[in-house]
Design an enzyme around this catalytic site. Structure first.
Site, PDB file in Angstrom:
ATOM      1  N   ALA A   1       0.849  -1.185   0.000  1.00 41.48           N
ATOM      2  CA  ALA A   1       0.000   0.000   0.000  1.00 41.48           C
ATOM      3  C   ALA A   1       0.885   1.235   0.000  1.00 41.48           C
ATOM      4  CB  ALA A   1      -0.900   0.005   1.228  1.00 41.48           C
ATOM      5  N   CYS A   2       0.479   2.236  -0.749  1.00 43.32           N
ATOM      6  CA  CYS A   2       1.204   3.502  -0.800  1.00 43.32           C
ATOM      7  C   CYS A   2       0.170   4.625  -0.768  1.00 43.32           C
ATOM      8  CB  CYS A   2       2.062   3.564  -2.060  1.00 43.32           C
ATOM      9  SG  CYS A   2       3.010   5.081  -2.186  1.00 43.32           S
ATOM     10  N   ILE A   3      -0.167   5.077   0.396  1.00 40.87           N
ATOM     11  CA  ILE A   3      -1.140   6.137   0.683  1.00 40.87           C
ATOM     12  C   ILE A   3      -2.511   5.829   0.085  1.00 40.87           C
ATOM     13  CG2 ILE A   3      -1.637   8.607   0.634  1.00 40.87           C
ATOM     14  CD1 ILE A   3       1.382   9.087   0.590  1.00 40.87           C
ATOM     15  N   THR A   4      -2.737   6.102  -1.197  1.00 39.83           N
ATOM     16  CA  THR A   4      -4.050   5.872  -1.811  1.00 39.83           C
ATOM     17  C   THR A   4      -4.011   4.796  -2.890  1.00 39.83           C
ATOM     18  OG1 THR A   4      -3.691   7.592  -3.466  1.00 39.83           O
ATOM     19  CG2 THR A   4      -4.776   8.250  -1.408  1.00 39.83           C
TER      20      THR A   4
END
Length: 77
Positions: free
Chosen positions: A23-26
């Site tokens: 996962a990377c923020i959004t």
């Protein structure tokens, strides 16, 4: 388990096609074995706001739920 997570796995060509996921923020940043197995339309129907592809790297834009979806997907892989 999350139905949305399963739909994203399916859109990415199935669990066996996913080699990496984070996962990377959004976004869900993924790497896949076979980029041609990725179904962008299915990912959008699963709730993705957008899909960016570059070779084996696929970023699925899912919004603020990226972290929880990544956790669900990792549990299912």
């Amino acid at each position: 388990m999350s139905v949305k997570a399963q739909r994203i796995i399916d859109g990415l060509g199935g669990a066996e096609n996913i080699t990496d996921l984070e996962a990377c923020i959004t976004r869900l940043r993924t790497e896949v074995r076979d980029p041609s197995a990725v179904n962008v339309q299915a990912l959008k129907q699963a709730g993705a706001h957008g899909v960016l592809t570059s070779g084996p790297v696929v970023q699925v834009v899912v919004g603020a739920e990226a972290e929880s979806l990544a956790d669900d997907i990792k549990d299912m892989l």
